[in-house]
Design a protein around this motif. Structure first.
Motif, PDB file in Angstrom:
ATOM      1  N   THR A 165      -5.540  15.301  22.669  1.00 28.88           N
ATOM      2  CA  THR A 165      -4.657  16.179  21.690  1.00 28.88           C
ATOM      3  C   THR A 165      -4.488  15.555  20.298  1.00 28.88           C
ATOM      4  OG1 THR A 165      -2.541  15.048  22.039  1.00 28.88           O
ATOM      5  CG2 THR A 165      -3.187  16.354  23.738  1.00 28.88           C
ATOM      6  N   ARG A 166      -4.169  16.868  19.566  1.00 28.11           N
ATOM      7  CA  ARG A 166      -4.065  16.399  18.086  1.00 28.11           C
ATOM      8  C   ARG A 166      -2.961  15.564  17.967  1.00 28.11           C
ATOM      9  NH1 ARG A 166      -1.979  21.033  15.163  1.00 28.11           N
ATOM     10  NH2 ARG A 166      -0.049  20.177  15.090  1.00 28.11           N
ATOM     11  N   SER A 167      -1.737  15.891  18.587  1.00 27.98           N
ATOM     12  CA  SER A 167      -0.556  14.859  18.590  1.00 27.98           C
ATOM     13  C   SER A 167      -0.958  13.497  18.742  1.00 27.98           C
ATOM     14  CB  SER A 167       0.421  15.313  19.464  1.00 27.98           C
ATOM     15  OG  SER A 167       0.677  16.854  19.454  1.00 27.98           O
ATOM     16  N   GLY A 168      -1.560  13.332  19.689  1.00 28.62           N
ATOM     17  CA  GLY A 168      -2.187  11.783  20.241  1.00 28.62           C
ATOM     18  C   GLY A 168      -3.129  11.102  19.027  1.00 28.62           C
ATOM     19  N   LEU A 169      -3.760  11.906  18.258  1.00 25.20           N
ATOM     20  CA  LEU A 169      -4.619  11.602  17.249  1.00 25.20           C
ATOM     21  C   LEU A 169      -3.719  10.944  16.421  1.00 25.20           C
ATOM     22  CD1 LEU A 169      -7.743  11.414  16.423  1.00 25.20           C
ATOM     23  CD2 LEU A 169      -7.080  13.268  14.889  1.00 25.20           C
ATOM     24  N   ALA A 170      -2.674  11.797  16.039  1.00 22.42           N
ATOM     25  CA  ALA A 170      -1.698  11.522  14.859  1.00 22.42           C
ATOM     26  C   ALA A 170      -0.914  10.281  15.401  1.00 22.42           C
ATOM     27  CB  ALA A 170      -0.926  12.552  14.600  1.00 22.42           C
TER      28      ALA A 170
END
Lengths: 310, 525
Positions: A165-170
């Motif tokens: 997920t993009r949130s996980g990348l952040a």
């Protein structure tokens, strides 16, 4: 039942405490908060989980209470390290002692000293329809209590969150370079706080699982250093949820092996056999530390105004 | 530029104070469309402070900012990005183990919060990188990329977010001349595409080669805004230093770019016949066990400055530490003053007169919480000069610190000041004072002036020249090519742990050195 089937069937539930506690540790660790209070939180989780189950009569409520109390400790850790910027290691050790003391106190207050220790029912097995009928695999994997399934599901969810997920990348960037994350508008304090609270809660559940799965009894020292092993496990798995699953299988395997060697009576003093998981961990760590990667900012507090950061 | 269109950026009467210090004193700045605007000045002139105000890192005490004629309020970098302002800092803010694409999209609303589909972003990055000549592989992991490429990533980060005004803070410091040319080409492409670029720099030569207009700052004030056509290097230097003094005296060695021929003559060489340091067949491994120095030979004569030019990460740290005696060598030999040093404890190297000024002065150079006195004692704790009855004579140590503060003009409240409270330039002065307390035979300097102000830079150069006059052999390792060329009697290019070329002072071509530094040179030694 074959020897191997039996071994694996015992190993899977033995993985659960390692798995839940290590995934909780990895979760906050990837945001940079290095929790070292696992042993204390597991003992407290075991005590609170047991006592609430005993009084209320529901293991589910017991597990929930263990999560809540450990999450509260996690909140203290998060507040002390993100807001007050106190040393993570020192605060973690203080919380370990506080949790250990609270566990002993609670049990004595609620139960007192008795000749007949109270008992709670152990968790029921829920064989998964169809899947549990598969020969060998069904028996090993799909005929356990619900917490076992949940532990694996949580591992998968954490992996999916972090890597898919993009949130996980952040989220992961905070544990690597919080200054870069901050400069791109990612909220460092919030991510560190929620992951420490949820992660600590999982450690508490890991502890509460122990009295509910084997004997239905709570005894002091039943966590038996698993909390410390979990820290080693997080490093061993390179702070990656999927590798932590493999590491948990290794530790659980050693634990079951030690237990069975003891039962079989192979002529070695059982104290030595019980040392097996710890000695094996030590040996594996010697080799694993060469390649195991850890978040670059693990254990370090972030202060936007500091010039020495980054 | 047409009359009707407002300028891209207008800053009016910006004031910024830090406590009692006035960093910006009512500064105006105007940057037009399609313009590369140079922001010029020495260290401490306020140029970075002004841009940090624009980028929302500092809140100004007064003043207003207009973008495309409309007043904007910028309270955080987020606001600046939303307003179309991008900034590339001197130190890159990147996640080392992420790919180029991941670093660029971080913090944007690419795909959904619970998905991670970078295909579209990757295409967009490819397109931007082709359009502006910023060659980079979107799938490369940034920690494996050289500094020049990591800088392109940082620029792409701003372009990806739709920057119309790009601020570059001293972007050429660690680049090879070829990379500088590429960067300037990209800046032209951006300007042609309708963007505006602000180039913060203290190097006059590069300002003249790329800027359309330039604003000179001094002591927190705007001195003048000049059209490129109306100026030359001498004039700019005069404006920078205030017109009164001799510019060559006040601007540091790197401001004018590679040294002019006349200047070469004026450097008094103090090279002697005797060989001071000899290293043969050096092989050195880093902490991870990789061979970073592969068969390095080196002779330094007494009184000679040998400069090592190279892109960071080609073995500089390992070479410096091996020659300073703090990192064991795998094979090869080091002789200092005729004595074989390999295998001896660090204390023996120190006693024999080897002094090391490390690159990371905060981490390897000082104990930040210890006082100046204590920091100066380090390394000479066994010296009879500051020992009495087997214990350290703190009275003598303190006197030594007082003398050093005086002699090296360290700006501190007293010898008891914690070294970590000092500014970078003053920390470097303390480290130099400690190095020179040993009367060194060999001095190893690694990036000795990085981040220092003009005065401190000049001070370092003076001290180094004084040391060579006394016969000290100096190894100058620096990623600032101009500095290496300006100071060294001999320049050696370092590429992947071996020598990739050697030039005597006066016949150094920066481009040739640049080619050798990146493994493209033909002049193999």
């Amino acid at each position: 039942m074959g020897e191997i089937t039996e071994f694996l069937t015992l190993m899977i539930p033995a993985m659960v405490p390692f798995l839940l506690a290590a995934q909780g540790t990895v979760l906050s660790g990837r945001a940079g908060v290095f929790n070292v209070s696992q042993e204390g939180l597991m003992v407290l989780g075991a005590a609170v989980g047991f006592l609430v189950s005993f009084k209320v009569g529901s293991n589910t409520v017991g597990l929930g209470a263990a999560f809540a109390i450990a999450a509260l400790f996690g909140l203290v850790l998060a507040y002390m390290t993100t807001q007050l910027r106190l040393d993570q290691f020192v605060v973690g050790l203080a919380l370990y002692f506080a949790a250990l003391g609270a566990a002993g106190l609670l049990y004595r207050e609620v139960i007192g000293v008795t000749m007949e220790p109270p008992l709670i029912p152990t968790l029921d097995d829920y064989p998964i329809p169809l899947l549990s009928k598969i020969p060998f695999l069904g028996e090993v994997l799909f005929d356990h209590d619900l917490v076992v399934y949940a532990a694996f599901l949580i591992s998968a969810v954490i992996y999916w969150f972090m890597y898919k997920t993009r949130s996980g990348l952040a989220f992961r960037s905070i544990g690597e370079n919080p200054k870069a994350a901050d400069s791109l508008g990612i909220n460092v304090t919030w991510a560190r706080t929620w992951s420490t609270v949820v992660g600590s809660g999982l450690v508490g559940v890991a502890g509460a699982y122990l009295p509910m799965v084997y004997t239905g009894l709570y005894t002091e020292g039943m966590v038996a250093g698993r909390g410390w092993l979990v820290i080693a496990l997080a490093f061993l798995g390179g702070w990656r949820p999927h590798l932590v699953v493999a590491g948990a299988a290794f530790l659980a395997g050693m634990e079951v092996l030690a237990l069975r060697a003891q039962v079989a009576g192979i002529g070695i003093p059982h104290q030595f056999v019980l040392m097996l998981p710890y000695v094996a961990t030590l040996l594996v760590m010697v080799f694993a530390f060469r390649w195991a990667r850890q978040p670059a900012f693990l254990g370090r507090n972030y202060d936007r105004e500091s010039r020495l950061v980054g | 530029m047409t009359e009707q269109q407002p300028p891209r950026l207008e800053m009016r009467g910006v004031v910024k104070t830090f406590g009692p210090v006035v960093a910006l004193d009512s500064v105006d700045l105007e940057v037009g469309r399609n313009e590369v605007h140079g922001l010029l000045g020495g260290n401490g002139a306020g140029k970075t402070t002004l841009m940090n105000v624009l980028y929302g890192l500092y809140r100004p005490n007064a003043g207003e900012v207009l973008l495309d004629g409309a007043p904007v309020s910028i309270g955080s970098p987020r606001d600046a990005i939303d307003a179309g302002v991008g900034m590339v800092h001197q130190t890159f803010l990147q996640v080392d183990n992420y790919t180029v694409t991941e670093n660029i999209v971080l913090g944007t609303d690419v795909s959904g919060p619970l998905r991670l589909d970078l295909g579209e972003a990757r295409e967009r990055i490819r397109e931007l990188s082709t359009r502006f000549g910023l060659t980079v592989d979107p799938d490369a992991v940034v920690e494996e990329l050289p500094v020049g490429v990591r800088q392109r990533v940082e620029i792409l980060k701003a372009l990806y977010r739709g920057a119309r005004l790009l601020i570059l803070d001293e972007p050429t410091t660690n680049l090879t001349p070829q990379e500088v040319d590429d960067l300037f080409g990209s800046m032209r492409a951006m300007v042609d595409d309708g963007m505006s670029v602000v180039l913060i720099t203290h190097k006059i030569r590069e300002t003249l080669s790329v800027c359309d207009r330039m604003t000179v700052m001094r002591d927190g004030r705007r001195v003048e805004t000049i059209e490129r056509a109306d100026t030359d290097a001498d004039h700019l230097a005069q404006v920078m230093v205030g017109g009164s003094a001799d510019p060559g005296d006040l601007i540091d060695a790197t401001a004018l770019g590679a040294v002019d021929a006349e200047e070469v003559e004026t450097v008094v060489s103090s090279v002697r016949e005797e060989i001071g340091v000899t290293a043969q067949g050096l092989v050195v491994v880093n902490d991870q066990g990789h061979e970073l120095i592969r068969g390095f030979d080196l002779d330094i004569r007494e009184g000679e400055i040998v400069g090592i030019a190279g892109v960071a990460g080609n073995g500089q740290v390992e070479l410096a530490e091996a020659l300073a005696g703090v990192r064991p060598v795998r094979s090869g030999s080091v002789q200092v003053g005729g004595r074989s040093m390999c295998g001896l404890p660090t204390a023996a190297w120190l006693d024999h007169g080897v002094a090391y000024v490390p690159e990371d002065r905060h981490r390897d150079g000082i104990l930040p919480t210890a006082s100046i006195t204590e920091n100066l004692v380090l390394g000479s704790q066994r010296s009879p000069r500051i020992r009495k009855h087997g214990l350290i004579d703190w009275g003598a140590a303190k006197q030594r610190a007082v003398d050093a503060i005086e002699q090296f003009s360290v700006r501190a409240n007293g010898p008891g000041t914690p070294a970590g409270d000092l500014s970078g330039g003053n920390i470097q002065r303390v480290i130099l004072a400690r190095a020179f307390a040993h009367q060194p035979r060999m001095l190893i300097l690694h990036n000795p002036t990085r981040g220092l102000d003009l005065g401190s830079t000049r001070f370092v150069y003076e001290q180094v020249r004084a040391a060579t006059a006394a016969g000290c052999a100096v190894l100058l390792i620096s990623e600032d090519l101009d500095e290496v060329i300006a100071l060294s009697d001999r320049v050696i290019a370092l590429y992947q742990g071996s020598q990739a070329g050697e030039w005597p002072h006066g016949s150094v071509d920066a481009y040739e050195v640049g080619r050798s530094m990146t493994g493209l040179g033909e002049a193999r030694v």
